[in-house]
Design an enzyme around this catalytic site. Structure first.
Site, PDB file in Angstrom:
ATOM      1  N   TYR A   1       0.852  -1.196   0.000  1.00 42.18           N
ATOM      2  CA  TYR A   1       0.000   0.000   0.000  1.00 42.18           C
ATOM      3  C   TYR A   1       0.883   1.240   0.000  1.00 42.18           C
ATOM      4  CZ  TYR A   1      -3.029   3.756   1.591  1.00 42.18           C
ATOM      5  OH  TYR A   1      -3.704   4.943   1.680  1.00 42.18           O
TER       6      TYR A   1
ATOM      7  N   GLU B   1      -3.547   7.530  -3.787  1.00 45.96           N
ATOM      8  CA  GLU B   1      -3.031   6.241  -3.312  1.00 45.96           C
ATOM      9  C   GLU B   1      -2.948   5.206  -4.418  1.00 45.96           C
ATOM     10  OE1 GLU B   1      -5.630   5.132  -0.018  1.00 45.96           O
ATOM     11  OE2 GLU B   1      -7.007   4.122  -1.360  1.00 45.96           O
TER      12      GLU B   1
END
Lengths: 290, 381
Positions: free
Chosen positions: B101, B189
């Site tokens: 992530y 993201e």
């Protein structure tokens, strides 16, 4: 006494010839604020209302008039630059009224202001008023009276509502500060609470928060650990749905941090009187002042 | 403002981030054609502004074009968190070795953009943060310097012990940061950032949220706005410079200022009513804004009573009064209206309203109590 602005405030207005800037400068002058200069690039040498000299930049304004405080009414895309100019030119206090300043701009402004040791209030705020002394920004002068209550709020018109109700009940204010509803602002609740705690004329504080972020929870910790003066608080957005931005960029409930319920709990745990409705401030503050 | 995954990926690709090939489809036949063109196994992914698309069945793996058509048929038109799926992204299915992530968010506490990176990717990062915070590296960036090389490398090595992967990751951090800043984001993201078994990094999903205050600078991003994903009344309000959020109640609220608007909604609820909306007419008023506000609010059939709560600072209450008179003359109201106004030019406003058959009070609580009673079909107290 008061906080941030007072009789010694010498104000320079950035964006003095714009629609909002000129209107509110006249209001501030009528209120008795010492407006010493205005800044509009390209209009240096002219006069505002026949009495206030206009300069091309804040450096000239400070050098020629000794301005120590600036208020900013410039459009949002230029506001960050205007703040840094005021600070760099030596203004110790800068109040940015402008709404819609990009948050990434503020990530550059904030450390710059801190390193210079200046005090920034806002952006996206109604400004500051010390009743009977000076008014910097757009808080209507006639809803305030001098007194012993400090007022600090993230909102504009909600602040007016509460101040108006206090004034109608005969409860005056030392200073009312609107810190603004943006995620990154120059002055937070704790800065104001700390200043009110140190101000001998302030006997109690009214604090209006909103959903979003954790500033109110941190303020509650500060009240609990560092303050001797009584505080009454209110949180707007008790019925707001999560995930939606309620006008203010900061007013959004995300994750577990930022709900009204959490903030009210934090207030209660810190011994802060909780106003359920704006009108409740009157009785709660009255009781605290006794 | 939210933008779709496929739009975020296009922006990231422009900054050099490795993105799997793919195209957008609005029909199953288009999805099939794209899968055929890609010539490998694909993912068909619902493009809606909602999290949890995978769990809702909006993301499917397809071995061949026929399957892509079949899955697209199922996904197009499905509802995810109340939003109808109108587009799917058909994209090359990556060969997954590991998932990380990588995200950047503007953090109000630190007053900086903060990178959050974790080798535990692919799942809900909030869950990782809550349960295993040690698996996340937080790295605040001073935007005056930008992301420095050593900071990017530190994150690269936090994710991968292999130097080649760490270097690739560091480069992606720089590219992501550049895209984040250039687009005026409040969040960007990549989740997951996939390492393939052959040692390549690829951004399998991307998300960007743009700061609304930046949109004046970024006409290209404003152009990406998908109005079909918003309530039509909210789009209408935005075009009129009003901040409006539709809710489920029956008291239509028109207020100046966000804080007071929220406090008004709270007070409606306190006195036993339900607000139909959040509506902030903003500071500098003109009668036109009030006309638009009334038009938007009365379009909601749930609204049984309209409540004005105006505290005039910059807002001139006579402007508001004139707006109410103009709007109701053009379109007579079918529901009762309760007006509270005080502040700048209050006397003029009261005169305008009285002369036109309206009554108004200066007290907020009184007005809210009255509006709640009227919305319930009762008489004014």
């Amino acid at each position: 006494m008061s906080i941030f602005i007072n009789k010694d405030t010498k104000l320079v207005v950035q964006g003095i010839t714009g629609r909002d800037g000129s209107f509110h400068t006249k209001q501030a002058m009528e209120y008795g604020t010492n407006v010493v200069a205005g800044v509009t690039p390209g209009k240096g040498g002219q006069m505002f209302e026949g009495t206030v000299p206009i300069f091309n930049n804040v450096y000239d304004a400070v050098a020629k008039t000794g301005a120590n405080t600036s208020v900013i009414y410039v459009p949002p895309m230029g506001a960050a630059d205007a703040i840094m100019e005021a600070v760099d030119a030596g203004c110790a206090t800068v109040v940015c009224i402008t709404e819609g300043v990009p948050v990434l701009d503020m990530t550059r402004v904030y450390p710059f202001v801190k390193e210079k040791g200046a005090r920034l209030i806002g952006p996206n705020c109604p400004g500051v008023i010390s009743p009977g002394q000076a008014k910097v920004g757009i808080i209507p002068g006639r809803i305030c009276i001098p007194g012993n209550v400090g007022v600090v709020s993230r909102s504009g018109t909600l602040t007016y509502e509460v101040v108006y109700q206090l004034t109608r009940a005969g409860i005056g204010q030392t200073t009312c500060v609107g810190i603004g509803g943006d995620p990154i602002n120059g002055t937070n609740f704790i800065d104001c609470l700390d200043a009110f705690e140190k101000d001998p004329n302030t006997h109690a504080v009214a604090m209006m928060g909103e959903i979003g972020g954790t500033d109110e929870q941190e303020a509650a910790d500060f009240v609990k650990n560092k303050m001797t003066k009584p505080v009454v608080g209110f949180i707007a957005g008790q019925t707001a749905p999560p995930g939606r931005r309620m006008g203010h960029a900061g007013a959004i409930i995300s994750g577990s941090a930022g709900t009204a319920a959490e903030k009210i709990e934090a207030f209660k745990a810190a011994g802060i009187g909780v106003a359920v409705r704006p009108m409740d401030f009157v009785e709660l503050i009255k009781a605290k002042l006794k | 403002m939210n933008i779709h995954e496929y739009q975020a990926k296009e922006i990231l690709r422009g900054f050099g981030v490795p993105i799997p090939a793919g195209k957008i489809a609005t029909t199953p036949v288009e999805a099939e054609a794209i899968a055929k063109e890609l010539g490998v196994a694909v993912m068909v992914k619902a493009q809606v502004h909602a999290g949890g698309r995978g769990k809702a069945g909006g993301v499917k793996f397809c071995k061949n074009p026929a399957e892509a058509k079949e899955k697209a048929t199922a996904i197009l038109g499905m509802q995810i968190k109340g939003l109808t799926v109108e587009k799917v992204l058909v994209t090359v299915a990556a060969d997954i070795g590991s998932e990380a992530y990588v995200g950047i968010i503007v953090d109000r506490q630190r007053k900086k953009p903060v990178f959050m990176v974790s080798a535990a990717g692919g799942i809900d990062i909030e869950q990782v943060a809550a349960q295993t915070p040690e698996k996340i590296l937080y790295l605040p960036v001073d935007t005056r310097y930008g992301l420095r090389g050593f900071e990017a490398m530190r994150m690269g090595f936090f994710l991968y012990s292999d130097v080649k992967l760490a270097k690739q990751a560091a480069k992606i951090m720089q590219q992501l940061y550049a895209a984040f800043m250039a687009s005026g984001c409040s969040l960007a993201e990549i989740n997951p950032l996939v390492a393939t078994p052959t040692g390549e990094l690829i951004a399998v999903d991307g998300k960007m949220v743009v700061d609304d205050n930046e949109l004046d600078r970024h006409a290209d991003i404003e152009a990406l706005r998908d109005v079909s994903s918003e309530a039509p009344s909210e789009v209408d309000a935005r075009n009129c410079n009003l901040t409006f959020i539709k809710l489920d109640g029956n008291v239509g609220c028109v207020v100046n200022g966000a804080g007071l608007a929220m406090a008004t909604m709270d007070l409606v609820k306190y006195y036993g009513g339900e607000p139909a909306n959040f509506l902030d007419i903003g500071g500098s008023s003109n009668p036109e804004k009030v006309v638009n506000a009334l038009r938007i609010i009365t379009a909601d059939p749930n609204v049984k009573c309209i409540l004005f709560n105006i505290f005039g600072g910059i807002t001139r209450t006579d402007d508001v009064a004139n707006g109410i008179v103009t709007a109701t003359k053009a379109n007579p109201l079918k529901v009762p209206i309760v007006i509270r106004l005080t502040g700048t030019n209050e006397e003029i406003a009261m005169k305008i309203l009285t002369e036109n058959g309206f009554s108004a009070s200066a007290d907020m609580d009184e007005a809210v109590v009255k509006a709640v009673a009227m919305a319930k079909g009762g008489q004014a107290a």
